[in-house]
Design a protein around this motif. Structure first.
Motif, short mmCIF file in Angstrom:
data_model
loop_
_atom_site.label_atom_id
_atom_site.label_comp_id
_atom_site.label_asym_id
_atom_site.label_seq_id
_atom_site.Cartn_x
_atom_site.Cartn_y
_atom_site.Cartn_z
N MET A 1 0.85 -1.18 0.00
CA MET A 1 0.00 0.00 0.00
C MET A 1 0.89 1.24 0.00
SD MET A 1 -3.10 0.88 2.57
CE MET A 1 -4.24 2.20 2.22
N GLY A 2 0.71 2.07 -0.99
CA GLY A 2 1.55 3.25 -1.08
C GLY A 2 2.73 3.08 -2.02
N GLY A 3 2.93 1.87 -2.54
CA GLY A 3 3.99 1.65 -3.52
C GLY A 3 5.33 1.34 -2.87
N GLY A 4 6.28 0.90 -3.70
CA GLY A 4 7.63 0.62 -3.21
C GLY A 4 7.91 -0.85 -2.95
N ILE A 5 6.87 -1.68 -2.87
CA ILE A 5 7.08 -3.10 -2.57
C ILE A 5 7.87 -3.80 -3.67
CG2 ILE A 5 4.88 -3.85 -3.56
CD1 ILE A 5 6.60 -5.24 -0.40
N CYS A 6 7.78 -3.30 -4.90
CA CYS A 6 8.47 -3.94 -6.02
C CYS A 6 9.99 -3.80 -5.90
CB CYS A 6 8.00 -3.37 -7.35
SG CYS A 6 6.29 -3.76 -7.75
N GLN A 7 10.47 -2.75 -5.23
CA GLN A 7 11.91 -2.64 -5.03
C GLN A 7 12.39 -3.69 -4.03
OE1 GLN A 7 13.65 1.27 -4.67
NE2 GLN A 7 11.84 2.24 -5.54
N VAL A 8 11.51 -4.05 -3.09
CA VAL A 8 11.83 -5.12 -2.15
C VAL A 8 11.86 -6.47 -2.88
CG1 VAL A 8 11.11 -6.31 -0.03
CG2 VAL A 8 10.80 -3.83 -0.25
N SER A 9 10.82 -6.76 -3.65
CA SER A 9 10.75 -8.05 -4.35
C SER A 9 11.84 -8.17 -5.41
CB SER A 9 9.37 -8.23 -4.99
OG SER A 9 9.07 -7.19 -5.90
N THR A 10 12.18 -7.07 -6.06
CA THR A 10 13.25 -7.10 -7.06
C THR A 10 14.59 -7.44 -6.42
OG1 THR A 10 12.16 -5.59 -8.61
CG2 THR A 10 14.56 -5.68 -8.70
N THR A 11 14.86 -6.83 -5.28
CA THR A 11 16.13 -7.11 -4.58
C THR A 11 16.18 -8.57 -4.12
OG1 THR A 11 16.10 -4.82 -3.80
CG2 THR A 11 17.68 -6.30 -2.76
N LEU A 12 15.06 -9.07 -3.60
CA LEU A 12 14.99 -10.46 -3.16
C LEU A 12 15.15 -11.41 -4.35
CD1 LEU A 12 14.59 -12.57 -0.97
CD2 LEU A 12 12.10 -12.22 -1.17
N TYR A 13 14.56 -11.06 -5.49
CA TYR A 13 14.68 -11.88 -6.70
C TYR A 13 16.15 -12.01 -7.10
CZ TYR A 13 14.35 -13.10 -11.70
OH TYR A 13 14.49 -13.69 -12.93
N ASN A 14 16.87 -10.90 -7.08
CA ASN A 14 18.28 -10.93 -7.46
C ASN A 14 19.13 -11.73 -6.49
OD1 ASN A 14 19.17 -9.04 -9.94
ND2 ASN A 14 17.29 -8.25 -9.04
N ALA A 15 18.76 -11.71 -5.20
CA ALA A 15 19.46 -12.54 -4.23
C ALA A 15 19.14 -14.02 -4.45
CB ALA A 15 19.09 -12.12 -2.81
N ALA A 16 17.87 -14.31 -4.72
CA ALA A 16 17.44 -15.71 -4.88
C ALA A 16 18.07 -16.38 -6.09
CB ALA A 16 15.91 -15.76 -4.97
N ILE A 17 18.18 -15.66 -7.20
CA ILE A 17 18.77 -16.30 -8.38
C ILE A 17 20.27 -16.51 -8.20
CG2 ILE A 17 16.98 -15.49 -9.95
CD1 ILE A 17 18.85 -13.30 -10.92
N ARG A 18 20.92 -15.67 -7.41
CA ARG A 18 22.35 -15.86 -7.15
C ARG A 18 22.59 -16.99 -6.15
NH1 ARG A 18 21.47 -11.21 -9.31
NH2 ARG A 18 23.11 -10.14 -10.48
N ALA A 19 21.59 -17.23 -5.30
CA ALA A 19 21.66 -18.39 -4.41
C ALA A 19 21.22 -19.65 -5.13
CB ALA A 19 20.79 -18.16 -3.17
N GLU A 20 20.74 -19.50 -6.37
CA GLU A 20 20.27 -20.59 -7.23
C GLU A 20 19.10 -21.34 -6.60
OE1 GLU A 20 23.31 -22.21 -10.18
OE2 GLU A 20 24.52 -22.01 -8.35
N LEU A 21 18.21 -20.58 -5.95
CA LEU A 21 16.93 -21.13 -5.52
C LEU A 21 16.01 -21.21 -6.74
CD1 LEU A 21 16.45 -19.15 -2.20
CD2 LEU A 21 17.28 -21.50 -2.46
#
Length: 215
Positions: free
Chosen positions: A1-21
């Motif tokens: 609510m209010g925006g900004g959550i996509c910057q959180v999910s984008t950062t987590l996505y980049n961590a997850a692919i580097r951890a090869e989840l």
């Protein structure tokens, strides 16, 4: 609510692919975002865009996330079982580009000489994200992680014509035909300036006659 959550999910996505989840759900934004390259984002929207991933390793992982001084960080901890001679890197590839035209609107209720951007341009892209696996410094695999499409959105400009003469409007319309935004902006900006007077040609000097000499 209010925006900004996509910057959180984008950062987590980049961590997850580097951890090869294992990524089981990831969606691109409808238009490109400024904080990451195309195909590297992960959007969240309602119930139809989400980020999901799964731990397929035979050990648990611990995910740490925090924000400090406006910087989002995610660390993913686990048991490192990968070959130390094996490395991964990620590369995004632009497949196609959709560069939209600018949309101009003449508004008779806005003062002449006004050039106002109502909406900025968004270039459209089709992009892919690749995972490159190297062993002992030699590339051995190239795996496509995603294919993302981002819509184009034209720049919208309002040009004021309030108080304009028919001649001034004609000049503006001729400028619009060029589709050169810098030129159009300059024409609008200077539409009220009086044209510089054409300099009068200097008179051509008449050669003077010299008396003929009689030998």
């Amino acid at each position: 609510m209010g925006g900004g959550i996509c910057q959180v999910s984008t950062t987590l996505y980049n961590a997850a692919i580097r951890a090869e989840l294992k990524i089981t759900m990831r969606a691109a934004h409808s238009m490109v975002v400024s904080y990451v390259d195309p195909s590297v984002d992960a959007a969240i929207a309602g119930t139809y865009k989400d980020l999901r991933f799964r731990n397929d390793f035979d050990f648990p992982v611990y995910i740490e996330g925090y924000c400090k001084k406006g910087i989002i960080t995610f660390n993913i901890y686990g048991l490192e079982t990968r070959d130390p001679n094996r490395t991964i890197r990620f590369e995004n590839e632009i497949v196609s580009v959709d560069d939209p035209d600018t949309e101009y609107t003449l508004d008779k209720n806005v003062k002449i000489g006004t050039y106002k951007v109502k909406r900025s341009e968004h270039i459209g892209y089709t992009a892919r994200l690749w995972k490159i696996v190297s062993v002992n410094g030699v590339d051995t695999e190239k795996i496509r992680m995603n294919r993302s499409t981002y819509k184009a959105s034209c720049k919208q400009v309002t040009i004021g014509t309030k108080g304009a003469t028919a001649e001034q409007i004609a000049i503006i319309k001729e400028a619009l035909k060029t589709k050169d935004d810098a030129y159009i902006k300059n024409v609008v900006k200077n539409i009220n300036k009086a044209p510089e007077p054409t300099p009068e040609p200097e008179p051509t000097p008449t050669p003077s006659e010299s008396p003929s000499e009689t030998p």
